[in-house]
Design a protein around this motif. Sequence first.
Motif, PDB file in Angstrom:
ATOM      1  N   PRO A 149      78.020  46.944  88.075  1.00 45.95           N
ATOM      2  CA  PRO A 149      79.491  47.343  88.439  1.00 45.95           C
ATOM      3  C   PRO A 149      80.448  46.309  87.741  1.00 45.95           C
ATOM      4  N   ALA A 150      80.409  45.217  87.545  1.00 44.70           N
ATOM      5  CA  ALA A 150      81.427  44.340  87.257  1.00 44.70           C
ATOM      6  C   ALA A 150      81.433  44.386  85.729  1.00 44.70           C
ATOM      7  N   PHE A 151      80.345  44.546  85.009  1.00 44.89           N
ATOM      8  CA  PHE A 151      80.229  44.943  83.657  1.00 44.89           C
ATOM      9  C   PHE A 151      80.934  46.324  83.341  1.00 44.89           C
ATOM     10  N   ILE A 152      80.600  47.352  83.817  1.00 49.94           N
ATOM     11  CA  ILE A 152      81.011  48.505  83.630  1.00 49.94           C
ATOM     12  C   ILE A 152      82.543  48.811  83.705  1.00 49.94           C
ATOM     13  N   HIS A 153      83.126  48.011  84.847  1.00 50.80           N
ATOM     14  CA  HIS A 153      84.540  47.814  84.949  1.00 50.80           C
ATOM     15  C   HIS A 153      85.123  47.263  83.779  1.00 50.80           C
ATOM     16  N   TYR A 154      84.644  45.932  83.360  1.00 50.83           N
ATOM     17  CA  TYR A 154      85.214  45.034  82.670  1.00 50.83           C
ATOM     18  C   TYR A 154      84.965  45.870  80.963  1.00 50.83           C
ATOM     19  N   PHE A 155      83.969  46.576  80.995  1.00 50.35           N
ATOM     20  CA  PHE A 155      83.936  47.187  79.712  1.00 50.35           C
ATOM     21  C   PHE A 155      84.667  48.488  79.353  1.00 50.35           C
ATOM     22  N   GLU A 156      85.166  49.056  80.456  1.00 45.02           N
ATOM     23  CA  GLU A 156      85.766  50.547  80.501  1.00 45.02           C
ATOM     24  C   GLU A 156      87.466  50.089  80.588  1.00 45.02           C
ATOM     25  N   GLN A 157      87.922  49.031  81.234  1.00 46.29           N
ATOM     26  CA  GLN A 157      89.269  48.656  81.239  1.00 46.29           C
ATOM     27  C   GLN A 157      90.085  48.131  80.102  1.00 46.29           C
ATOM     28  N   LYS A 158      89.330  47.896  79.158  1.00 49.08           N
ATOM     29  CA  LYS A 158      89.890  47.253  77.839  1.00 49.08           C
ATOM     30  C   LYS A 158      90.706  45.995  77.946  1.00 49.08           C
ATOM     31  N   GLN A 159      90.568  45.257  78.800  1.00 46.67           N
ATOM     32  CA  GLN A 159      91.331  44.104  79.027  1.00 46.67           C
ATOM     33  C   GLN A 159      90.645  42.850  79.038  1.00 46.67           C
ATOM     34  N   TYR A 160      90.413  42.513  77.533  1.00 43.23           N
ATOM     35  CA  TYR A 160      89.348  41.254  77.447  1.00 43.23           C
ATOM     36  C   TYR A 160      90.085  39.962  77.094  1.00 43.23           C
ATOM     37  N   GLN A 161      91.041  39.661  77.796  1.00 43.41           N
ATOM     38  CA  GLN A 161      91.756  38.361  77.353  1.00 43.41           C
ATOM     39  C   GLN A 161      90.673  37.166  78.103  1.00 43.41           C
ATOM     40  N   GLN A 162      90.018  37.663  79.040  1.00 39.47           N
ATOM     41  CA  GLN A 162      89.228  36.489  79.683  1.00 39.47           C
ATOM     42  C   GLN A 162      87.671  37.073  79.839  1.00 39.47           C
ATOM     43  N   PRO A 163      86.786  36.170  79.446  1.00 39.03           N
ATOM     44  CA  PRO A 163      85.421  36.657  79.409  1.00 39.03           C
ATOM     45  C   PRO A 163      84.874  36.919  80.789  1.00 39.03           C
ATOM     46  N   LEU A 164      83.590  37.615  80.725  1.00 34.21           N
ATOM     47  CA  LEU A 164      82.977  38.156  82.183  1.00 34.21           C
ATOM     48  C   LEU A 164      81.830  37.031  82.231  1.00 34.21           C
ATOM     49  N   GLU A 165      81.379  36.508  83.300  1.00 34.13           N
ATOM     50  CA  GLU A 165      80.331  35.903  83.898  1.00 34.13           C
ATOM     51  C   GLU A 165      79.634  36.878  84.816  1.00 34.13           C
ATOM     52  N   LEU A 166      78.312  36.882  84.350  1.00 35.37           N
ATOM     53  CA  LEU A 166      77.188  37.522  85.241  1.00 35.37           C
ATOM     54  C   LEU A 166      75.908  37.379  85.134  1.00 35.37           C
ATOM     55  N   GLN A 179      82.120  38.236  76.337  1.00 35.78           N
ATOM     56  CA  GLN A 179      83.365  38.426  75.663  1.00 35.78           C
ATOM     57  C   GLN A 179      83.393  39.476  74.867  1.00 35.78           C
ATOM     58  N   ILE A 180      84.267  40.483  74.934  1.00 35.81           N
ATOM     59  CA  ILE A 180      84.391  41.733  74.018  1.00 35.81           C
ATOM     60  C   ILE A 180      85.652  41.848  73.314  1.00 35.81           C
ATOM     61  N   SER A 181      85.376  42.445  72.139  1.00 41.52           N
ATOM     62  CA  SER A 181      86.792  42.374  71.080  1.00 41.52           C
ATOM     63  C   SER A 181      86.479  43.645  70.635  1.00 41.52           C
ATOM     64  N   LEU A 182      87.836  44.374  70.532  1.00 40.60           N
ATOM     65  CA  LEU A 182      87.998  45.800  69.910  1.00 40.60           C
ATOM     66  C   LEU A 182      88.197  45.633  68.367  1.00 40.60           C
ATOM     67  N   PHE A 183      87.481  46.591  67.888  1.00 48.28           N
ATOM     68  CA  PHE A 183      87.898  46.662  66.299  1.00 48.28           C
ATOM     69  C   PHE A 183      87.589  48.028  66.024  1.00 48.28           C
ATOM     70  N   GLY A 184      88.115  48.591  64.626  1.00 47.86           N
ATOM     71  CA  GLY A 184      88.193  49.822  64.250  1.00 47.86           C
ATOM     72  C   GLY A 184      88.751  50.751  65.156  1.00 47.86           C
ATOM     73  N   ASP A 185      88.148  52.053  65.245  1.00 49.01           N
ATOM     74  CA  ASP A 185      88.866  52.898  66.338  1.00 49.01           C
ATOM     75  C   ASP A 185      88.167  52.750  67.527  1.00 49.01           C
ATOM     76  N   ASN A 186      88.590  51.772  68.326  1.00 51.64           N
ATOM     77  CA  ASN A 186      88.164  51.282  69.614  1.00 51.64           C
ATOM     78  C   ASN A 186      86.631  50.961  69.728  1.00 51.64           C
ATOM     79  N   ASP A 187      86.002  50.875  68.697  1.00 51.32           N
ATOM     80  CA  ASP A 187      84.768  50.007  68.532  1.00 51.32           C
ATOM     81  C   ASP A 187      84.687  48.713  69.155  1.00 51.32           C
ATOM     82  N   ARG A 188      83.428  48.467  69.788  1.00 54.06           N
ATOM     83  CA  ARG A 188      83.564  47.138  70.618  1.00 54.06           C
ATOM     84  C   ARG A 188      82.439  46.151  69.844  1.00 54.06           C
ATOM     85  N   LEU A 189      82.724  44.704  69.793  1.00 52.06           N
ATOM     86  CA  LEU A 189      82.051  43.813  69.561  1.00 52.06           C
ATOM     87  C   LEU A 189      81.887  42.873  70.711  1.00 52.06           C
ATOM     88  N   LEU A 190      80.703  42.953  71.224  1.00 50.63           N
ATOM     89  CA  LEU A 190      80.155  42.000  72.261  1.00 50.63           C
ATOM     90  C   LEU A 190      79.527  40.671  71.894  1.00 50.63           C
TER      91      LEU A 190
END
Length: 441
Positions: A149-166, A179-190
């Motif tokens: 659940p922590a990853f799903i919430h982190y992935f969908e909220q699009k607030q990636y200022q801080q990394p997630l540990e799990l 750590q997730i970064s947005l690029f292109g048309d809301n594509d994601r780089l993990l």
Amino acid sequence: MQQNWSQYLRLMIALLGLSLLLGWLVGFPLYGLLAGLLLYLGWTLAQTKRLLRWLAQPDTASEAPDSVGLWGNIFDGLNKLQKQHIKHRSALQERLQKVQQSANAMRDGVVMTDSRGAIDWWNGSADYLLNLRNGTDQGQLIQNLIRLPAFIHYFEQKQYQQPLELNAPARAHLRLQIQISLFGDNDRLLLIKDVTRLHQLEQVRQDFVSNLSHEMRTPLTVISGYLETLSDHSDEVPANWQRALATMAGQSARMEALIADLILLSKIETGDRNLHEGTVDAGTLLRQVCNDANALSGGKQHRIELTIDGPTQIRGDLSQLRSGVSNLIFNAVKYTPAQGQIRVHWSAGEQGPLLTVEDNGIGIDPTHIPRLTERFYRADPSRHKDTGGTGLGLAIVKHVLLNHDGQLIISSSLGKGSTFSCQFPAQRIVASEALPLESGQ
């Protein structure tokens, strides 16, 4: 190009003229002209067929078909464009292979997804860290592969200022930082890092501090008890020892405060953040702490003002919130000169509850602000003797806010006082009714 087109027109005119002449010689000039046009149409259809056959398999044909006139120019132009295309494509493929090879050589995992989370590509390290499988996981939603659940919430909220540990989903002994970064048309780089070693070192540090604090508490209690007994019989103690006893008693009290703060910080860091959550009346809590701050001020006669604007019922841990609020307000008392002013303000706006503690004390050099929440860090070590602090107060405040999804904002300048703001999320508000403006102290 203009010259080739002129030559083509001259050839067409010559062909039609010849066809018309032959038809006139046999007595049917229009039939001759029609025969010439049909002949040219047949030749054009043949060239078109050759072009389509060549375009159907351009990679296998070394050269374009040979022809003359306009069709020769078309074949030569397309053949040139095709060679340039193949050259550019080969260069892009070579660069892409180098990028993939370099990404596969990384120890950190890299995963690329589209805006929905469907996996487009990943490197070899991600294959190991996330247990991805070639062939079957291509195109799958990453939320279905990492079901935490922590990853799903982190992935969908699009607030990636801080990394997630799990913990790694398929390898529980591994600790991952994502750590997730947005690029292109809301594509994601993990970017996935293995921080297992750092996590273990942090656990060792926490266990060491916790165990050492508890182990030191018992002998220190014994020492403090004997010092208190000697102080109660000070008339029986030689005069030259009384000053030494007072100094030892003061240092013993300081050590007890330090150990108490270390134990509290250890509990806040390692405890279950949801275990003691309930409804907390922030207004009542602030009034109690401000009363305690007045008692701490004593003869310094600080002017402590409390204002409350908005709902005060929030969801949280009362014990932790009391520790965080007390440290902020008591610090303001300690570092504000006598008869100084301290303003405590609570408000609840659209962004959530905001607690502000403002003083007109000695202030802090802005260069020290980024490190103020570190354990034992002091902007001015010389103040230690006067205030008797442990250097853990703001570290406790920081972790209390982290456990309540909040953040600490500090602004200060030397000689102009300091402002400490605690921003809580709006989801922490329990009651929506607003309280009237209230002031005290």
